[in-house]
Design a protein around this motif. Sequence first.
Motif, PDB file in Angstrom:
ATOM      1  N   ASP A  58       0.828  -1.215   0.000  1.00  0.00           N
ATOM      2  CA  ASP A  58       0.000   0.000   0.000  1.00  0.00           C
ATOM      3  C   ASP A  58       0.859   1.260   0.000  1.00  0.00           C
ATOM      4  O   ASP A  58       0.383   2.341  -0.291  1.00  0.00           O
ATOM      5  N   GLN A  59       2.123   1.119   0.312  1.00  0.00           N
ATOM      6  CA  GLN A  59       3.040   2.254   0.361  1.00  0.00           C
ATOM      7  C   GLN A  59       3.392   2.698  -1.060  1.00  0.00           C
ATOM      8  O   GLN A  59       3.629   1.872  -1.942  1.00  0.00           O
ATOM      9  N   THR A  60       3.447   4.014  -1.285  1.00  0.00           N
ATOM     10  CA  THR A  60       3.753   4.535  -2.618  1.00  0.00           C
ATOM     11  C   THR A  60       5.150   5.140  -2.658  1.00  0.00           C
ATOM     12  O   THR A  60       5.743   5.472  -1.630  1.00  0.00           O
ATOM     13  N   THR A  62       7.468   7.809  -5.549  1.00  0.00           N
ATOM     14  CA  THR A  62       7.455   8.607  -6.776  1.00  0.00           C
ATOM     15  C   THR A  62       8.713   8.312  -7.575  1.00  0.00           C
ATOM     16  O   THR A  62       9.817   8.285  -7.020  1.00  0.00           O
ATOM     17  N   THR A  84       3.648   8.365  -9.558  1.00  0.00           N
ATOM     18  CA  THR A  84       3.600   7.855  -8.196  1.00  0.00           C
ATOM     19  C   THR A  84       2.906   6.507  -8.261  1.00  0.00           C
ATOM     20  O   THR A  84       1.781   6.409  -8.767  1.00  0.00           O
ATOM     21  N   ILE A  85       3.605   5.472  -7.788  1.00  0.00           N
ATOM     22  CA  ILE A  85       3.110   4.105  -7.902  1.00  0.00           C
ATOM     23  C   ILE A  85       3.176   3.401  -6.551  1.00  0.00           C
ATOM     24  O   ILE A  85       3.895   3.839  -5.662  1.00  0.00           O
ATOM     25  N   ARG A  86       2.444   2.326  -6.434  1.00  0.00           N
ATOM     26  CA  ARG A  86       2.566   1.499  -5.239  1.00  0.00           C
ATOM     27  C   ARG A  86       3.819   0.633  -5.386  1.00  0.00           C
ATOM     28  O   ARG A  86       4.130   0.147  -6.481  1.00  0.00           O
ATOM     29  N   GLU A  89       4.165  -2.623  -7.687  1.00  0.00           N
ATOM     30  CA  GLU A  89       3.251  -2.535  -8.824  1.00  0.00           C
ATOM     31  C   GLU A  89       4.037  -2.343 -10.121  1.00  0.00           C
ATOM     32  O   GLU A  89       4.896  -1.462 -10.206  1.00  0.00           O
ATOM     33  N   ASN A 163      11.392   8.857  -0.540  1.00  0.00           N
ATOM     34  CA  ASN A 163      10.148   8.502  -1.213  1.00  0.00           C
ATOM     35  C   ASN A 163      10.171   8.883  -2.692  1.00  0.00           C
ATOM     36  O   ASN A 163       9.144   8.881  -3.352  1.00  0.00           O
TER      37      ASN A 163
END
Length: 194
Positions: A58-60, A62, A84-86, A89, A163
Amino acid sequence: MENSNRRNLGVAVICAGVFAGMVGLSFAAVPLYRLFCQVTGFGGTTQRVTQYSDTILDQTITVRFDANTNGLPWNFRPKQREVTIRIGETTEVAYLAENIGPTATSGTATFNVTPPLAGGYFNKVECFCFTEQELQPGQTYEMPVQFFIDPEIVNVRELSKSNTITLSYTFYPLQQETAETPAAGAAKRPELGG
């Protein structure tokens, strides 16, 4: 006197051999370093994988995109500056390249990731950088990249506060070519509409 000349000749042969060996090693250094970086992720080199991640968090995160050329008459840029993606993914983005020169040219892309430690967790499934690219004069080509960030990145203490990752490509020319001598194995690219 003859022994001295023989010794001098022996020293000259040894020096020439050492010189030739050093020249050979200098030519081999770049491919060996590239192979080392691709295997280990050292210096921000991404990993090449053949399957998608089976874990998506669930953490994203960039991912920003950068594009450069060195010695090629190409306009080269990402279609979008960031996504910005999980984490885990699989995502596909694209870069655009346009040959603004008067002749067909071929290039190959090098790549890296910033921060460098993140390179070992940046997994590419498909990438234009895996093959040589050829563009005819005035031709524009869309080049896709499929990737995911390995979920193990969240366990790396040095990256826990990061991040954002930047994926950077630089296209370099292959050997000097003309339209009559395209690069071996480089596929001709269809021109994009629009």
